[in-house]
Design an enzyme around this catalytic site. Structure first.
Site: not given
Ligand code: GLN
Length: 192
Positions: A78, A171, A173
């Site tokens: 990102c 994302h 994560e």
């Protein structure tokens, strides 16, 4: 082998947690000298203008160019993707240019500021479905000839790689799926 997570701004702690879940040693990198201890670096999501500001203040630009020139892998998610791209649009802004893509910031508009959507990734020849979380995400609008697309959401390339540089607009994560982090760890392993 240890992997660094640039810990100036953004969601670095969640990347550290994903790496820890894979049993990888993590270093939170706040100063260029700390790059010496790691074989690869993740640049997390956050706000790219703020991130660039802090990177300049702490003199990360020459250090990261050297890190890259020395063959050590980088993975930007990102805002991290925006910082590593060759070209940034809307608005135009400085970037390191370590991967030959053009990205458009905040490209999904107000209605879809944040969303979760299924996508498909092909990592090491293995095709897998993946839940992808997008948060005020950029869109990769141009992929250079030397750049390999590893994942798509609809028609959009959302995870791409050129040599030792990996960037994604979503994302991983934020989900329990460690496939992309695992892939990056193998890039780091292979670069040694
Ligand atoms: N919109 C942010 C930017 O342009 C990126 C958002 C993110 O990293 N989740 O920098």
């Amino acid at each position: 082998m240890k992997i660094g997570v640039l810990a100036l701004q953004g969601d670095f702690a969640l990347h550290a947690r994903a790496l820890a879940r894979l049993g990888v040693g993590v270093v939170e990198v706040r100063k260029p000298a700390e790059l010496n201890a790691v074989g690869g670096l993740i640049i997390p999501g956050g706000e790219s203008t703020t991130l660039l500001h802090l990177m300049q203040e702490w003199e990360f630009f020459p250090a990261l160019e050297k890190f890259h020139a020395g063959g050590r892998p980088l993975y930007g998610t990102c805002a991290g993707c925006i910082v590593l791209a060759r070209e940034v649009e809307r608005p135009r802004q400085f970037s390191l240019g370590l991967i030959d893509v053009t990205v458009e910031r905040n490209a999904y508009g107000r209605q879809r500021e944040s969303f979760e959507a299924p996508g498909v990734a092909t990592l090491d020849g293995e095709r897998t479905a993946m839940e992808m979380v997008f948060i005020r995400a950029p869109r990769i609008t141009r992929v250079g000839p030397g750049v390999e697309t590893l994942a798509r959401h609809g028609n959009d390339a959302v995870l791409v790689r050129q040599g030792t540089v990996l960037v994604g607009t979503f994302h991983p994560e934020l989900t329990e799926d460690t496939a992309v982090h695992g892939y990056f760890c193998r890039m780091v392993e292979a670069s040694r």
